[in-house]
Design a protein around this motif. Sequence first.
Motif, PDB file in Angstrom:
ATOM      1  N   THR A 401     -42.196 -18.199  20.844  1.00  0.00           N
ATOM      2  CA  THR A 401     -41.876 -18.380  19.426  1.00  0.00           C
ATOM      3  C   THR A 401     -43.042 -17.506  18.501  1.00  0.00           C
ATOM      4  O   THR A 401     -42.592 -16.615  17.880  1.00  0.00           O
ATOM      5  CB  THR A 401     -41.846 -19.803  19.006  1.00  0.00           C
ATOM      6  OG1 THR A 401     -40.823 -20.395  19.866  1.00  0.00           O
ATOM      7  CG2 THR A 401     -41.312 -19.871  17.581  1.00  0.00           C
ATOM      8  N   ASP A 402     -44.221 -18.040  18.725  1.00  0.00           N
ATOM      9  CA  ASP A 402     -45.116 -17.113  17.850  1.00  0.00           C
ATOM     10  C   ASP A 402     -46.629 -17.807  18.290  1.00  0.00           C
ATOM     11  O   ASP A 402     -46.678 -18.716  19.547  1.00  0.00           O
ATOM     12  CB  ASP A 402     -44.982 -17.526  16.271  1.00  0.00           C
ATOM     13  CG  ASP A 402     -45.729 -16.188  15.507  1.00  0.00           C
ATOM     14  OD1 ASP A 402     -46.407 -15.668  16.067  1.00  0.00           O
ATOM     15  OD2 ASP A 402     -44.798 -16.085  14.473  1.00  0.00           O
ATOM     16  N   ARG A 403     -47.630 -17.534  17.626  1.00  0.00           N
ATOM     17  CA  ARG A 403     -48.851 -18.347  17.868  1.00  0.00           C
ATOM     18  C   ARG A 403     -49.075 -19.310  17.069  1.00  0.00           C
ATOM     19  O   ARG A 403     -48.692 -19.226  15.938  1.00  0.00           O
ATOM     20  CB  ARG A 403     -50.014 -17.295  17.648  1.00  0.00           C
ATOM     21  CG  ARG A 403     -50.213 -16.136  18.843  1.00  0.00           C
ATOM     22  CD  ARG A 403     -51.371 -15.617  19.110  1.00  0.00           C
ATOM     23  NE  ARG A 403     -52.022 -16.525  19.715  1.00  0.00           N
ATOM     24  CZ  ARG A 403     -53.010 -15.919  20.616  1.00  0.00           C
ATOM     25  NH1 ARG A 403     -53.530 -14.748  20.752  1.00  0.00           N
ATOM     26  NH2 ARG A 403     -53.705 -17.046  21.223  1.00  0.00           N
ATOM     27  N   VAL A 404     -49.883 -20.502  17.419  1.00  0.00           N
ATOM     28  CA  VAL A 404     -50.095 -21.613  16.632  1.00  0.00           C
ATOM     29  C   VAL A 404     -50.857 -21.278  15.250  1.00  0.00           C
ATOM     30  O   VAL A 404     -50.360 -21.642  14.304  1.00  0.00           O
ATOM     31  CB  VAL A 404     -50.952 -22.715  17.386  1.00  0.00           C
ATOM     32  CG1 VAL A 404     -51.662 -23.709  16.330  1.00  0.00           C
ATOM     33  CG2 VAL A 404     -50.284 -23.298  18.590  1.00  0.00           C
ATOM     34  N   SER A 405     -51.673 -20.302  15.280  1.00  0.00           N
ATOM     35  CA  SER A 405     -52.509 -19.732  14.255  1.00  0.00           C
ATOM     36  C   SER A 405     -51.918 -18.884  13.105  1.00  0.00           C
ATOM     37  O   SER A 405     -52.015 -18.661  12.117  1.00  0.00           O
ATOM     38  CB  SER A 405     -53.657 -19.015  14.624  1.00  0.00           C
ATOM     39  OG  SER A 405     -53.280 -17.794  15.476  1.00  0.00           O
ATOM     40  N   PHE A 406     -50.565 -18.528  13.524  1.00  0.00           N
ATOM     41  CA  PHE A 406     -49.719 -17.788  12.452  1.00  0.00           C
ATOM     42  C   PHE A 406     -48.777 -18.451  11.957  1.00  0.00           C
ATOM     43  O   PHE A 406     -47.839 -18.034  11.231  1.00  0.00           O
ATOM     44  CB  PHE A 406     -48.967 -16.564  13.344  1.00  0.00           C
ATOM     45  CG  PHE A 406     -50.154 -15.662  14.007  1.00  0.00           C
ATOM     46  CD1 PHE A 406     -51.277 -15.509  13.819  1.00  0.00           C
ATOM     47  CD2 PHE A 406     -49.710 -14.655  15.042  1.00  0.00           C
ATOM     48  CE1 PHE A 406     -52.272 -14.575  14.097  1.00  0.00           C
ATOM     49  CE2 PHE A 406     -50.412 -13.614  15.432  1.00  0.00           C
ATOM     50  CZ  PHE A 406     -51.628 -13.615  14.962  1.00  0.00           C
ATOM     51  N   MET A 407     -48.448 -19.721  12.636  1.00  0.00           N
ATOM     52  CA  MET A 407     -47.309 -20.500  12.018  1.00  0.00           C
ATOM     53  C   MET A 407     -47.362 -20.869  10.508  1.00  0.00           C
ATOM     54  O   MET A 407     -48.576 -21.254   9.943  1.00  0.00           O
ATOM     55  CB  MET A 407     -47.055 -21.900  12.787  1.00  0.00           C
ATOM     56  CG  MET A 407     -46.188 -22.749  12.525  1.00  0.00           C
ATOM     57  SD  MET A 407     -45.852 -24.235  13.518  1.00  0.00           S
ATOM     58  CE  MET A 407     -47.270 -25.140  13.206  1.00  0.00           C
ATOM     59  N   ILE A 408     -46.408 -20.950   9.891  1.00  0.00           N
ATOM     60  CA  ILE A 408     -46.478 -21.160   8.356  1.00  0.00           C
ATOM     61  C   ILE A 408     -45.589 -22.762   8.344  1.00  0.00           C
ATOM     62  O   ILE A 408     -44.446 -22.864   8.870  1.00  0.00           O
ATOM     63  CB  ILE A 408     -45.501 -20.032   7.585  1.00  0.00           C
ATOM     64  CG1 ILE A 408     -46.333 -18.611   7.729  1.00  0.00           C
ATOM     65  CG2 ILE A 408     -45.302 -20.492   6.201  1.00  0.00           C
ATOM     66  CD1 ILE A 408     -45.091 -17.567   7.135  1.00  0.00           C
ATOM     67  N   ILE A 409     -46.247 -23.390   7.434  1.00  0.00           N
ATOM     68  CA  ILE A 409     -45.743 -24.731   7.070  1.00  0.00           C
ATOM     69  C   ILE A 409     -45.382 -24.716   5.754  1.00  0.00           C
ATOM     70  O   ILE A 409     -46.303 -24.768   4.997  1.00  0.00           O
ATOM     71  CB  ILE A 409     -46.687 -25.960   7.639  1.00  0.00           C
ATOM     72  CG1 ILE A 409     -47.266 -25.847   8.933  1.00  0.00           C
ATOM     73  CG2 ILE A 409     -45.962 -27.199   7.230  1.00  0.00           C
ATOM     74  CD1 ILE A 409     -48.111 -26.770   9.404  1.00  0.00           C
ATOM     75  N   ALA A 410     -43.874 -24.625   5.450  1.00  0.00           N
ATOM     76  CA  ALA A 410     -43.662 -24.635   3.938  1.00  0.00           C
ATOM     77  C   ALA A 410     -42.679 -25.638   3.772  1.00  0.00           C
ATOM     78  O   ALA A 410     -41.818 -25.933   4.345  1.00  0.00           O
ATOM     79  CB  ALA A 410     -42.734 -23.228   3.739  1.00  0.00           C
ATOM     80  N   GLY A 411     -43.398 -26.810   3.017  1.00  0.00           N
ATOM     81  CA  GLY A 411     -42.532 -27.903   2.522  1.00  0.00           C
ATOM     82  C   GLY A 411     -42.390 -28.914   3.808  1.00  0.00           C
ATOM     83  O   GLY A 411     -41.334 -29.675   3.792  1.00  0.00           O
ATOM     84  N   GLY A 412     -43.319 -28.662   4.821  1.00  0.00           N
ATOM     85  CA  GLY A 412     -43.290 -29.447   5.880  1.00  0.00           C
ATOM     86  C   GLY A 412     -42.426 -28.963   7.037  1.00  0.00           C
ATOM     87  O   GLY A 412     -42.261 -29.554   8.190  1.00  0.00           O
ATOM     88  N   VAL A 413     -41.905 -27.886   6.980  1.00  0.00           N
ATOM     89  CA  VAL A 413     -41.111 -27.082   7.821  1.00  0.00           C
ATOM     90  C   VAL A 413     -41.837 -25.980   8.595  1.00  0.00           C
ATOM     91  O   VAL A 413     -42.213 -25.314   7.912  1.00  0.00           O
ATOM     92  CB  VAL A 413     -39.743 -26.528   7.079  1.00  0.00           C
ATOM     93  CG1 VAL A 413     -38.940 -25.664   8.303  1.00  0.00           C
ATOM     94  CG2 VAL A 413     -38.960 -27.480   6.583  1.00  0.00           C
ATOM     95  N   ASN A 414     -41.930 -25.906   9.818  1.00  0.00           N
ATOM     96  CA  ASN A 414     -42.327 -24.895  10.694  1.00  0.00           C
ATOM     97  C   ASN A 414     -41.557 -23.527  10.836  1.00  0.00           C
ATOM     98  O   ASN A 414     -40.508 -23.679  11.014  1.00  0.00           O
ATOM     99  CB  ASN A 414     -42.798 -25.427  11.961  1.00  0.00           C
ATOM    100  CG  ASN A 414     -43.678 -26.478  12.073  1.00  0.00           C
ATOM    101  OD1 ASN A 414     -44.328 -26.893  11.361  1.00  0.00           O
ATOM    102  ND2 ASN A 414     -43.670 -27.074  13.265  1.00  0.00           N
ATOM    103  N   ILE A 415     -42.168 -22.545  10.322  1.00  0.00           N
ATOM    104  CA  ILE A 415     -41.631 -21.344  10.076  1.00  0.00           C
ATOM    105  C   ILE A 415     -42.417 -20.408  10.983  1.00  0.00           C
ATOM    106  O   ILE A 415     -43.604 -20.254  10.902  1.00  0.00           O
ATOM    107  CB  ILE A 415     -41.440 -20.765   8.830  1.00  0.00           C
ATOM    108  CG1 ILE A 415     -40.414 -21.856   8.068  1.00  0.00           C
ATOM    109  CG2 ILE A 415     -41.013 -19.183   8.852  1.00  0.00           C
ATOM    110  CD1 ILE A 415     -40.641 -21.148   6.647  1.00  0.00           C
ATOM    111  N   TYR A 416     -41.806 -19.339  11.848  1.00  0.00           N
ATOM    112  CA  TYR A 416     -42.673 -18.529  12.800  1.00  0.00           C
ATOM    113  C   TYR A 416     -42.460 -17.242  12.364  1.00  0.00           C
ATOM    114  O   TYR A 416     -41.318 -16.700  12.430  1.00  0.00           O
ATOM    115  CB  TYR A 416     -42.068 -18.743  14.339  1.00  0.00           C
ATOM    116  CG  TYR A 416     -42.653 -20.114  14.844  1.00  0.00           C
ATOM    117  CD1 TYR A 416     -43.794 -20.671  14.983  1.00  0.00           C
ATOM    118  CD2 TYR A 416     -41.515 -21.173  14.794  1.00  0.00           C
ATOM    119  CE1 TYR A 416     -44.105 -21.740  15.566  1.00  0.00           C
ATOM    120  CE2 TYR A 416     -41.833 -22.480  15.283  1.00  0.00           C
ATOM    121  CZ  TYR A 416     -43.195 -22.727  15.652  1.00  0.00           C
ATOM    122  OH  TYR A 416     -43.408 -24.185  15.947  1.00  0.00           O
TER     123      TYR A 416
END
Length: 514
Positions: A401-416
């Motif tokens: 999916t992606d790297r942990v360090s690149f993950m975006i958390i927008a309003g509690g939702v994980n976006i890769y």
Amino acid sequence: MYPGAHAALTPDKPAFILVESGETLTYQQLEDRSARLAQVLFAAGLRPGDTVAMLAHNSPLYYEVYWAAMRSGLYMTPVNAQLSSTEIAYIVNDCDAKAFVVAADFAAVIAEVLPLIQVRLLLASGGAIDGFDDLEEALAAAPEGPLDHEPRGREMVYSSGTTGLPKGVQAPLPPYLASEGSDPLLGVFGPIFGWDSDSIYLNPAPLYHGAPLRFGGMIHSVGGTVVSLRKFDAETALQTIERYAVTHSQWVPTMFVRLLKLPAEVRAKYDLSSHRVAVHAAAPCAVEVKAGIIEWWGPILFEYYSSTEAIGITFTDSATWAAHPGTVGKAGLGILHICDDEGNELDAFEDGIVYFERDVMPFAYHNAPDKTRAAQHPANENWSSVGDIGHVDDEGFLFLTDRVSFMIIAGGVNIYPQEVENALALHDAVFDIAVIGVPDAEMGQRVHGVVQLEPDHAASPELERELIEFLRARIAHYKVPRRIDFWDTLPRNAMGKMLKREVLATYIKRTVAE
């Protein structure tokens, strides 16, 4: 086997060819020069377990130093040619280099590095560098022939540093002589890719990265020829396949994108019939991109997922990938585990941290025991991870999916970000794309896009809206950037990995300036 065995059988066969200059290193030359350099290093006091560092662009010098280390029980540390003087000094000091071999075209930056390091033996190749001995003079003065005792060495490659300071990946030295064994990964990769003495391997990537360096060493172990570009260029790569009747090659996904964007008449211009196996790795490849290459080249693509740390490996061929689009394959080395942040194993199709289980921990980060421990599973020290996120399906195929360090958390939702980048990569106007999470007072983070345009396209509000609508037609709307900035260039390292921390830092700096 190592070069000496092939030099005895095929002394004049090319071991390494640099495409742009035509420089050629035969097996006899590789044997003689690496043996003499091993003698120079030994005379300077280097002993098994010590490190020799080197700084050069792709050239025959790389494998002269590589094989001198491999036949001396030394660690060989290649230094990224794109680094600043302080970054170069950091790696030379951190790897505890006892010797440093540098190509003369780096003389200017080395003048800044020299006061920052303390190294026993300094050797310059191809010209003079103040404070360095001349490599050719040192080789000429060295005894002919190999050392009396030649324990096998290893690479100690530094991670690319996409999320922080680079880390030296150090595996234990092998318990055998150079003449008795080769890179242990050869037994994993060789049979799958069909490497043998007739293999002609195209390397389009910098040799200071782990996979290109190791793959070239493994090709030498079987007696094949490494044909290397100094710098990647899409059409030159195709021309090289035809010119040298290349049988095997290795790529990263950004190279595929550049190849696919060549005009149709250029793509059809070259004879690629010798090309039997094209390997790719280093980053997730968009389904559309990989499908386009397979349609063009045929089902010759092999993908593997691994890392500099070699914690484990997955493999997939073209047919298997077509049946499981997007997979990086099943484990071929190590046992896969997908875990949550607390280390609990997750079910099929649930995204989590990708771990590989091995009989022993296969590496340590040099001088960084805390970072080594952070790469291990909370409860199982022989399970390790490099921080990638993914899931397995019910047949055991891994999807990244992606790297942990690149993950975006927008309003509690994980976006890769990788999913968004893949969706936009083949738009005609887009040369490169980075998706980052930027601070947002309401949502915590919001998705933001940064695009480098193709030369024949110009930035405009209309194009920004077009790209956003292009994405909205392909992915969930909450993943689509609210805004897209247009930059002249985006920072990637030479293996194609986007330097996200630099993108974010630049974005924040520009935002504050506004």
